[in-house]
Design an enzyme around this catalytic site. Structure first.
Site, short mmCIF file in Angstrom:
data_model
loop_
_atom_site.label_atom_id
_atom_site.label_comp_id
_atom_site.label_asym_id
_atom_site.label_seq_id
_atom_site.Cartn_x
_atom_site.Cartn_y
_atom_site.Cartn_z
N HIS A 434 0.84 -1.20 0.00
CA HIS A 434 0.00 0.00 0.00
C HIS A 434 0.88 1.26 0.00
O HIS A 434 0.70 2.15 -0.84
CB HIS A 434 -0.91 -0.02 1.23
CG HIS A 434 -1.82 1.16 1.36
ND1 HIS A 434 -3.17 1.09 1.12
CD2 HIS A 434 -1.57 2.44 1.72
CE1 HIS A 434 -3.71 2.27 1.32
NE2 HIS A 434 -2.76 3.13 1.69
N GLU A 435 1.85 1.31 0.89
CA GLU A 435 2.69 2.51 0.98
C GLU A 435 3.57 2.66 -0.25
O GLU A 435 3.72 3.76 -0.79
CB GLU A 435 3.56 2.46 2.25
CG GLU A 435 2.78 2.50 3.56
CD GLU A 435 1.80 3.66 3.63
OE1 GLU A 435 2.07 4.73 3.06
OE2 GLU A 435 0.73 3.49 4.25
N ASP A 512 -7.44 7.69 2.81
CA ASP A 512 -7.04 8.14 1.48
C ASP A 512 -8.27 8.52 0.66
O ASP A 512 -8.30 9.57 0.01
CB ASP A 512 -6.31 7.01 0.73
CG ASP A 512 -5.02 6.61 1.41
OD1 ASP A 512 -4.45 7.44 2.14
OD2 ASP A 512 -4.59 5.45 1.22
ZN ZN Z 1 -2.79 5.12 2.06
#
Ligand code: ZN
Ligand code: ADP
Length: 628
Positions: A434-435, A512
């Site tokens: 994800h990062e 997000d």
């Molecule tokens: Zn994120």
């Protein structure tokens, strides 16, 4: 034994009261005249009539409106001696007068004498008066005890809720990074020091200056610096202190404050959070707040009440000038507004220099690097940052603050406390993807801010973090930059879906998505960056809680609303597809970076870019690096 006159008085009180009671009783019930013509014996009315019939009555004096009479009669049994007796008469005896006339008896009526009434009245009054005096002394006594009931009696008086500093000791040198504001206020120092310079040419010295800016930008510090430079006392109070539970307390505090200030002129009065009292009157939901309005009115009255030349200058601070009552901003009140904003990179460097004065920095630390790393930080944030770094340094038993402590402190100030490290496993791997997804998309998009670092160390709410270096000096943001930010923010979710499949995406992207939707909505409704055209569909003020404009939020119809929604959807979908494409096209470097991240927990931006550059062309982002 110590003699207290109050105790003695308290003991004598009951005695006095009882004494007066008796004395009053003796006076009030008997007519005063009768005490002079004392008639010791009494005679019944029937007996009196007999005497009258027998012609033995010589004179009759009526008293008390005819209810009693003093009768002179001759008593045959006592050698016709004249006898004075008192007779109580029945209330209705009109025939008695005729009878007296028939028998030629001298009669006279005596009105109720006034001095008797006065004594009666006094007698009646004395008891309550004494009682009240007694109670008063009792109260006085108990109010000497801490927390005694005496406090209930003087809640209206302000208990010095404002503070006064005779010498603030703050100089303009201690305030950094807000040069324009400092220059504007330099003049105020001259007003205080040499008012004659201005009055000589007929200039009116301003009474009030409004400092407008977010919290922590140094408004209080600036006001103190003015007092310090001019060498005058500094009175300060917070707007929220004025507004209390009891109506009228705020107004009396304002009065007290100005009275004190006038006694100490020339001086500075600083009112923090003036919006707490100075909001538009009558703007609150369900009617205004009487107390607040009274306080505001008192403040306006006081400001009008003193001449500009008394040497009192009121400095008020607020973050919300838009909600202030217009009356406050009129000439003769807060007619000067000075904006105090969060400092730019140069300002941050200056603030850091001020606060580094008394700290032990390792020579390797460059304040410029810190200034570059801290966009959006206020003066208070920076002061706090250096202090946190100093605490960390002490905890790590180092000689001086190094960049490591500063970095940790920045992370802590921005993202919160470090959490417990993630354990190796599938979820750590997913978070790593994800990062890396955010970081790769951010690195490969030409218009995205550069990656500063990627980490898997949880902080605050976040389990992993990708830091970017936004360049706040750019001011204007283009449509492609906004789209790049949206795409970058979707990079995390895109990585989850591309690598693990649709069924495996997680809740980790919630934050997000919230940001993404917010940015896309603004593009459509505020910046005219969609097919709806260049229209502004939302007031830019946002919500003003209990302030002005709270009802006028949406200025469009339902059909426009659904078109807005579909435009937002189009933007987000396009960006998401783009992010997923980037992930698919760079799967190889992605896997390598994830392995590295799991191993090292943190990858620095420079290293990250170098690795990506081995696989793809990394766009040049020198335009994003803030210049000093
Ligand atoms: Zn994120
Ligand atoms: P405000 O009144 O705007 O909320 P303060 O004046 O109370 O902010 O700032 C709090 C602290 O932050 C100050 O005491 C000072 O240590 C630091 N600070 C804030 N702004 C500055 C600045 N411009 N220069 C130096 N220090 C600052």
């Amino acid at each position: 034994m110590k003699f207290s006159w109050r105790v003695a008085l308290l003991w004598t009180l009951p005695a006095l009261v009882i004494g007066f009671f008796f004395w009053q009783g003796a006076f009030a019930t008997a007519p005063a005249d009768m005490t002079k013509n004392t008639a010791s014996t009494r005679m019944t009315y029937g007996r009196f009539l007999e005497y009258l019939d027998a012609n033995r009555v010589t004179s009759v004096d009526f008293y008390e409106g005819g209810r009693t009479a003093i009768v002179e009669a001759v008593d045959p049994s006592l050698d016709n001696r004249v006898q004075r007796v008192r007779v109580d008469l029945p209330s209705s005896a009109p025939e008695l007068i005729n009878k007296l006339k028939e028998n030629n008896v001298n009669f006279d009526a005596h009105p109720v004498r006034n001095d008797g009434a006065i004594w009666g009245l006094l007698g009646n009054l004395i008891f309550p008066v004494l009682l009240i005096t007694g109670l008063f002394f009792l109260f006085r006594r108990s109010s000497n005890l801490p927390g005694g009931p005496g406090q209930a009696m003087n809640f209206g008086k302000s208990k010095a809720r404002f503070s006064m500093e005779a010498k603030t000791g703050v100089k303009f040198d201690d305030v950094a990074g807000i040069e324009e504001a400092k220059e504007e206020l330099q003049e105020v120092v001259t007003f205080l020091k040499q008012p004659e310079k201005f009055t000589a040419v007929g200039a009116r010295i301003p009474k009030g200056v409004l400092l407008v800016g977010p919290p922590g930008t140094g408004k209080t510090l600036l006001a103190k610096a003015i007092a310090g430079e001019a060498g005058v006392p500094f009175f300060s109070i917070s707007g929220s202190e004025f507004v209390e539970m009891f109506v009228g307390v705020g107004a009396s505090r304002v009065r007290d404050l100005f009275k004190k200030a006038k006694d100490n002129a020339p001086c500075i009065i600083f009112i923090d959070e003036i919006d707490a009292v100075g909001r538009q009157r009558g703007a609150g939901i369900g009617g205004g707040n009487d107390e607040r309005e009274q306080t505001l009115n008192q403040l306006l009255t006081e400001m009008d009440g003193f001449e500009g030349n008394t040497g009192i200058i009121i400095i008020a601070a607020t973050n919300r000038p838009d909600v202030l009552d217009a009356a406050l901003l009129r000439p003769g009140r807060f007619d000067r507004q000075v904006t105090v904003d969060a400092p730019d990179i140069k300002g941050r460097l200056e603030v850091l220099q001020v606060h580094a004065r008394n700290k032990k920095l390792d020579p390797s630390v460059s304040l410029e690097t810190i200034a570059r790393r801290t966009p959006g930080f206020t003066g208070a944030d920076l002061a706090n940052l250096l202090n946190e770094a100093a605490i960390l340094t002490a905890r790590r038993r180092k000689e001086g603050i190094t960049l490591l402590e500063i970095d940790d402190a920045v992370d802590r100030v921005v993202a919160g406390m470090e959490g417990t490290p993630l354990v190796d496993g599938k979820s750590k791997r997913l978070i790593a993807y994800h990062e890396i997804g955010h970081a790769i998309v951010g690195t490969l998009l030409k218009d995205h801010d550069p990656v500063q670092k990627v980490t898997l160390i949880p902080r605050g709410q976040a389990q992993g973090l990708t830091w970017f270096t936004p360049n706040e000096e750019m001011g204007l943001v283009t449509r492609s930059q906004l789209r790049a930010r949206i795409t970058g923010a979707l990079g995390g979710r895109a990585a989850e879906e591309v690598i693990f499949g649709r069924a495996e995406v997680t809740t980790g992207a919630g934050n997000d998505l919230q940001q993404v939707t917010g940015m896309a909505r603004q593009m459509v409704t505020r910046f005219g960056m969609s097919d709806l055209g260049p229209v502004s569909l939302e007031s830019q003020q946002g919500e003003v809680f209990l302030g002005r404009d709270w009802t006028t939020r949406s200025e469009y119809s339902d059909s426009i609303a659904s078109r807005i929604d579909s435009q937002i959807r189009i933007i987000v979908d396009e960006c998401y597809e783009n992010a997923k494409k980037i992930m698919r096209d760079h799967r190889e470097v992605c896997d390598r970076l994830v392995d590295l991240l799991i191993e090292k927990e943190t990858i620095d931006g420079e290293e990250f870019r170098q690795i990506v550059a081995e696989y793809a062309e990394v766009p040049d982002k020198s335009q994003f690096v803030p210049q000093l």
